[in-house]
Each structure stands twice: as C-alpha cells, then as structure tokens.
Design a protein around this motif. Structure first.
Motif, PDB file in Angstrom:
ATOM      1  N   GLU A 190       0.827  -1.201   0.000  1.00 39.87           N
ATOM      2  CA  GLU A 190       0.000   0.000   0.000  1.00 39.87           C
ATOM      3  C   GLU A 190       0.865   1.257   0.000  1.00 39.87           C
ATOM      4  O   GLU A 190       0.580   2.222  -0.717  1.00 39.87           O
ATOM      5  CB  GLU A 190      -0.935  -0.011   1.207  1.00 39.87           C
ATOM      6  N   ALA A 191       1.911   1.263   0.802  1.00 46.58           N
ATOM      7  CA  ALA A 191       2.819   2.410   0.841  1.00 46.58           C
ATOM      8  C   ALA A 191       3.519   2.586  -0.501  1.00 46.58           C
ATOM      9  O   ALA A 191       3.704   3.708  -0.986  1.00 46.58           O
ATOM     10  CB  ALA A 191       3.843   2.228   1.957  1.00 46.58           C
ATOM     11  N   ARG A 192       3.896   1.470  -1.093  1.00 43.62           N
ATOM     12  CA  ARG A 192       4.568   1.537  -2.400  1.00 43.62           C
ATOM     13  C   ARG A 192       3.638   2.099  -3.465  1.00 43.62           C
ATOM     14  O   ARG A 192       4.029   2.962  -4.247  1.00 43.62           O
ATOM     15  CB  ARG A 192       5.063   0.143  -2.790  1.00 43.62           C
ATOM     16  N   ARG A 193       2.405   1.609  -3.500  1.00 47.72           N
ATOM     17  CA  ARG A 193       1.456   2.106  -4.500  1.00 47.72           C
ATOM     18  C   ARG A 193       1.175   3.596  -4.309  1.00 47.72           C
ATOM     19  O   ARG A 193       1.012   4.339  -5.285  1.00 47.72           O
ATOM     20  CB  ARG A 193       0.155   1.301  -4.425  1.00 47.72           C
ATOM     21  N   HIS A 194       1.138   4.030  -3.045  1.00 44.63           N
ATOM     22  CA  HIS A 194       0.887   5.448  -2.779  1.00 44.63           C
ATOM     23  C   HIS A 194       2.044   6.304  -3.295  1.00 44.63           C
ATOM     24  O   HIS A 194       1.829   7.365  -3.917  1.00 44.63           O
ATOM     25  CB  HIS A 194       0.694   5.672  -1.280  1.00 44.63           C
ATOM     26  N   ALA A 195       3.268   5.863  -3.058  1.00 41.56           N
ATOM     27  CA  ALA A 195       4.433   6.609  -3.539  1.00 41.56           C
ATOM     28  C   ALA A 195       4.485   6.629  -5.060  1.00 41.56           C
ATOM     29  O   ALA A 195       4.797   7.658  -5.680  1.00 41.56           O
ATOM     30  CB  ALA A 195       5.714   6.005  -2.970  1.00 41.56           C
ATOM     31  N   ARG A 248      11.645  -4.266  -0.913  1.00 45.89           N
ATOM     32  CA  ARG A 248      10.913  -5.285  -0.158  1.00 45.89           C
ATOM     33  C   ARG A 248      10.505  -4.696   1.194  1.00 45.89           C
ATOM     34  O   ARG A 248      10.994  -3.634   1.592  1.00 45.89           O
ATOM     35  CB  ARG A 248      11.744  -6.552   0.032  1.00 45.89           C
ATOM     36  N   ALA A 249       9.628  -5.391   1.874  1.00 43.32           N
ATOM     37  CA  ALA A 249       8.979  -4.823   3.059  1.00 43.32           C
ATOM     38  C   ALA A 249       9.922  -4.627   4.242  1.00 43.32           C
ATOM     39  O   ALA A 249       9.891  -3.569   4.901  1.00 43.32           O
ATOM     40  CB  ALA A 249       7.811  -5.720   3.470  1.00 43.32           C
ATOM     41  N   GLY A 250      10.754  -5.590   4.546  1.00 44.45           N
ATOM     42  CA  GLY A 250      11.563  -5.552   5.766  1.00 44.45           C
ATOM     43  C   GLY A 250      12.342  -4.275   5.986  1.00 44.45           C
ATOM     44  O   GLY A 250      12.164  -3.595   7.015  1.00 44.45           O
ATOM     45  N   PRO A 251      13.212  -3.873   5.050  1.00 46.23           N
ATOM     46  CA  PRO A 251      14.035  -2.672   5.256  1.00 46.23           C
ATOM     47  C   PRO A 251      13.245  -1.377   5.276  1.00 46.23           C
ATOM     48  O   PRO A 251      13.800  -0.319   5.595  1.00 46.23           O
ATOM     49  CB  PRO A 251      14.992  -2.703   4.056  1.00 46.23           C
ATOM     50  N   SER A 252      11.957  -1.409   4.935  1.00 46.62           N
ATOM     51  CA  SER A 252      11.168  -0.172   4.905  1.00 46.62           C
ATOM     52  C   SER A 252      10.738   0.279   6.298  1.00 46.62           C
ATOM     53  O   SER A 252      10.248   1.389   6.464  1.00 46.62           O
ATOM     54  CB  SER A 252       9.924  -0.364   4.029  1.00 46.62           C
ATOM     55  N   VAL A 253      10.930  -0.575   7.301  1.00 47.34           N
ATOM     56  CA  VAL A 253      10.440  -0.289   8.650  1.00 47.34           C
ATOM     57  C   VAL A 253      11.570   0.230   9.532  1.00 47.34           C
ATOM     58  O   VAL A 253      12.651  -0.361   9.606  1.00 47.34           O
ATOM     59  CB  VAL A 253       9.816  -1.537   9.290  1.00 47.34           C
ATOM     60  N   ASN A 254      11.308   1.365  10.193  1.00 49.81           N
ATOM     61  CA  ASN A 254      12.222   1.890  11.207  1.00 49.81           C
ATOM     62  C   ASN A 254      11.795   1.280  12.544  1.00 49.81           C
ATOM     63  O   ASN A 254      10.743   1.629  13.089  1.00 49.81           O
ATOM     64  CB  ASN A 254      12.130   3.414  11.254  1.00 49.81           C
ATOM     65  N   ILE A 255      12.604   0.366  13.069  1.00 51.70           N
ATOM     66  CA  ILE A 255      12.186  -0.373  14.265  1.00 51.70           C
ATOM     67  C   ILE A 255      12.140   0.517  15.508  1.00 51.70           C
ATOM     68  O   ILE A 255      11.499   0.166  16.502  1.00 51.70           O
ATOM     69  CB  ILE A 255      13.127  -1.574  14.507  1.00 51.70           C
ATOM     70  N   ARG A 256      12.774   1.678  15.469  1.00 49.71           N
ATOM     71  CA  ARG A 256      12.738   2.568  16.635  1.00 49.71           C
ATOM     72  C   ARG A 256      11.417   3.310  16.736  1.00 49.71           C
ATOM     73  O   ARG A 256      10.938   3.618  17.813  1.00 49.71           O
ATOM     74  CB  ARG A 256      13.901   3.563  16.567  1.00 49.71           C
ATOM     75  N   THR A 257      10.838   3.646  15.576  1.00 49.82           N
ATOM     76  CA  THR A 257       9.585   4.407  15.574  1.00 49.82           C
ATOM     77  C   THR A 257       8.401   3.573  15.097  1.00 49.82           C
ATOM     78  O   THR A 257       7.256   4.005  15.215  1.00 49.82           O
ATOM     79  CB  THR A 257       9.710   5.631  14.657  1.00 49.82           C
ATOM     80  N   ASP A 263       7.655   3.119  12.107  1.00 50.41           N
ATOM     81  CA  ASP A 263       7.114   3.756  10.910  1.00 50.41           C
ATOM     82  C   ASP A 263       7.704   3.088   9.668  1.00 50.41           C
ATOM     83  O   ASP A 263       8.807   2.543   9.699  1.00 50.41           O
ATOM     84  CB  ASP A 263       7.464   5.250  10.871  1.00 50.41           C
ATOM     85  N   ARG A 264       6.960   3.181   8.583  1.00 50.66           N
ATOM     86  CA  ARG A 264       7.403   2.612   7.309  1.00 50.66           C
ATOM     87  C   ARG A 264       7.678   3.748   6.323  1.00 50.66           C
ATOM     88  O   ARG A 264       6.892   4.692   6.212  1.00 50.66           O
ATOM     89  CB  ARG A 264       6.336   1.680   6.752  1.00 50.66           C
ATOM     90  N   ARG A 265       8.775   3.636   5.590  1.00 49.41           N
ATOM     91  CA  ARG A 265       9.114   4.619   4.562  1.00 49.41           C
ATOM     92  C   ARG A 265       9.412   3.900   3.249  1.00 49.41           C
ATOM     93  O   ARG A 265      10.192   2.959   3.215  1.00 49.41           O
ATOM     94  CB  ARG A 265      10.342   5.443   4.965  1.00 49.41           C
ATOM     95  N   VAL A 266       8.782   4.391   2.173  1.00 52.78           N
ATOM     96  CA  VAL A 266       9.017   3.862   0.831  1.00 52.78           C
ATOM     97  C   VAL A 266       9.263   5.033  -0.109  1.00 52.78           C
ATOM     98  O   VAL A 266       8.514   6.027  -0.095  1.00 52.78           O
ATOM     99  CB  VAL A 266       7.825   3.015   0.331  1.00 52.78           C
ATOM    100  N   LEU A 267      10.284   4.910  -0.925  1.00 52.32           N
ATOM    101  CA  LEU A 267      10.702   5.984  -1.829  1.00 52.32           C
ATOM    102  C   LEU A 267      10.652   5.476  -3.272  1.00 52.32           C
ATOM    103  O   LEU A 267      11.093   4.363  -3.551  1.00 52.32           O
ATOM    104  CB  LEU A 267      12.123   6.424  -1.486  1.00 52.32           C
ATOM    105  N   VAL A 268      10.126   6.300  -4.164  1.00 51.00           N
ATOM    106  CA  VAL A 268      10.131   5.982  -5.595  1.00 51.00           C
ATOM    107  C   VAL A 268      10.866   7.098  -6.329  1.00 51.00           C
ATOM    108  O   VAL A 268      10.551   8.279  -6.148  1.00 51.00           O
ATOM    109  CB  VAL A 268       8.703   5.824  -6.146  1.00 51.00           C
ATOM    110  N   GLU A 269      11.847   6.726  -7.150  1.00 48.23           N
ATOM    111  CA  GLU A 269      12.664   7.707  -7.866  1.00 48.23           C
ATOM    112  C   GLU A 269      12.572   7.489  -9.374  1.00 48.23           C
ATOM    113  O   GLU A 269      12.296   6.388  -9.848  1.00 48.23           O
ATOM    114  CB  GLU A 269      14.134   7.591  -7.448  1.00 48.23           C
ATOM    115  N   ARG A 270      12.852   8.575 -10.107  1.00 50.25           N
ATOM    116  CA  ARG A 270      12.932   8.482 -11.560  1.00 50.25           C
ATOM    117  C   ARG A 270      13.881   9.561 -12.055  1.00 50.25           C
ATOM    118  O   ARG A 270      13.872  10.692 -11.555  1.00 50.25           O
ATOM    119  CB  ARG A 270      11.546   8.668 -12.183  1.00 50.25           C
ATOM    120  N   THR A 271      14.692   9.213 -13.062  1.00 53.98           N
ATOM    121  CA  THR A 271      15.675  10.150 -13.601  1.00 53.98           C
ATOM    122  C   THR A 271      15.275  10.595 -15.000  1.00 53.98           C
ATOM    123  O   THR A 271      14.789   9.794 -15.810  1.00 53.98           O
ATOM    124  CB  THR A 271      17.073   9.515 -13.630  1.00 53.98           C
TER     125      THR A 271
END
Length: 280
Positions: free
Chosen positions: A104-109, A244-253, A255-263
C-alpha cells in the motif's frame, strides 16, 4: 456524541495539466532503459549555425570553387557541443506499520510520482536550465504586456534558430494567452502554438518558480516567460527503495518509509531567452 462513522475510500485521483512539459504534443519524450543515457548526454548543435548568402562568382573573375578570398569567400561555423545533465525526482511515503502494508505504501508513492512528476520536472528544468542560461530581453523600462513579451521572445529565438521553438509559460499566466489570439490549439495535434508556429508549454512547476535569470523572484503582478529550441526528454524507469517490506520499517519508531525515484534528462538547443511581463 455520535461515534465517528467515516468510511475509508480510495484517494481522489488527478490528471497532470495536458500542456505541461511531459504532455505537450510537440515535446519529444522517450522512455529509455540505457543507464548511460541517464547519466547525461551531449550532442553537436544543429540549426544554430547561420545559412549565409554569397555573391554570384559569375559577376567577377573569381572561380566558383575558390573559398580563399574575393567575392566567393565564405564563412564557416564551428558547431558547439551542447549537453544536458540528469534530473532525479522522488516521491516518498511515510506511514505507520499498523494498518498500512508495504504494498500500500509503495502504491501510494508510485501514484504520487505519477501525478506530480510533470510539475516537479518543470520546476527543476526552470531552475537548472531556463534561469541559468537565459538572455534577458526585458526592456530597461520594465515588464511589458504578454503579447509584447511573446513577440520579443520569438524574435530573440529567430535570431539564433530558424526552427520551431518552445515557449515556456507559467500556469498563472496561461489565461492571458487567449487575449489577442496569441496562442491557439492545433486541431490536428492538439498542440498549443503561437502565430509564428512555436510550441507552448504551460507549466504548474513554472508557476511555482516564476523567477528570472539568475533566480531573481518576479515582482508581484508580473511573470517570467522563456523560450528555447525544441525539447528532447529522456525518462528512465521508476526505482523503488527499498524493494521489499523488511528494510522499509524503522524499528525505533515503527514507521514505514518507501521511496520511488525516476531520472530524466531534458535537452534543448541553441539559445534561451527570457522576458518579464505584466499580468494586468
């Protein structure tokens, strides 16, 4: 007090402006996968050298093949090497892990980038190219009417380039283009064109910047317009970070962060001219 009964529904979709830098029918947009092209490109300028006339050699004693002097002497132009550098845009989504999945976060980004990439690219191109390289043709007396400004820009371009160019107009000034028939829509292609035939790009990102050469902000009630040669845009594929899902989560907060880039690599040719116009 009644309980909150709101129902979660889909986000309100949107459509980028149809005559923006990525939507204008006269802008060349190419989706490329070669990463080398997305690091920046260079090319030999075409159309910037003048085509001259010369005196008929039959009118004197010079040989038609003699280019060393006299009536048949010709001028040669050394073409310049032009270049365009990469512009990387991104959209990032941050959310709580509870109630939001990675997909869901990925689709939103991805949706955010798709809707906003044109505006973001216009802002970046304005800052990195238009304001950086422009010749200011605004009279010493100050801003001119929109019609006078377009005329000055087209004259500036015609002195350096004989082909169809691109007029860059902030969205905040677009409504005034209908006055005096400065711009009309080509029935066949849907492109906006001036009477001279130059293409028109109307940019929301241009309106957000609205700065003159060197980045000087426009005074209230005025806008900056630019003209260039034709535009060629190389656009790379989107890249999602992390993938992938695992690294998107900040275990301290949590929260999930997903970034989409384009050049993108946006190129134009020969000259850039600018003018300050009034909006009244």
């Amino acid at each position: 007090m009644a309980a909150d009964m709101r129902v979660y529904v889909e986000a309100i979709g949107g459509t980028p402006l149809p005559h923006g830098i990525l939507g204008a029918p006269c802008t060349q947009v190419r989706d490329v996968s070669d990463e080398h092209e997305l690091l920046g490109v260079e090319w030999l300028a075409l159309g910037c050298c003048p085509v001259e006339s010369w005196k008929n050699p039959c009118d004197d004693d010079e040989s038609p093949g003699d280019v060393s002097g006299g009536a048949a002497e010709k001028e040669f132009c050394r073409p310049e090497i032009e270049h365009a550098l990469p512009i990387t845009l991104y959209a990032g989504t941050e959310c709580a892990t509870i109630g939001w999945t990675y997909e869901e976060a990925r689709r939103h980004a991805e949706a955010t980038l798709a809707l906003g990439e044109q505006r973001g690219l216009e802002s970046a191109f304005w800052r990195t190219t238009l304001t950086a390289d422009a010749v200011d043709v605004t009279p010493e007396a100050g801003p001119v009417s929109l019609g006078q400004g377009v005329a000055a820009l087209e004259g500036c371009l015609a002195e350096a380039y004989g082909g169809v160019g691109t007029l860059h107009v902030p969205a905040g000034a677009a409504a005034l283009l209908g006055c005096c028939s400065i711009v009309s829509e080509d029935a066949a292609s849907g492109a906006l064109r001036t009477l001279a035939g130059n293409c028109v790009v109307i940019g929301a990102g241009y309106s957000a910047e609205n700065t003159g050469p060197g980045g000087t902000p426009a005074d209230p009630g005025t806008a900056w317009l630019y003209i260039t040669g034709p535009l060629s845009i190389r656009r790379g594929p989107t890249s999602t970070i992390p993938d992938r899902a695992g690294p998107s989560v900040n275990i301290r907060t949590n929260d999930r962060r997903v970034l989409v880039e384009r050049t993108y690599v946006v190129g134009t040719t020969c000259t850039v001219c600018a003018v300050n116009v009034t909006l009244s």
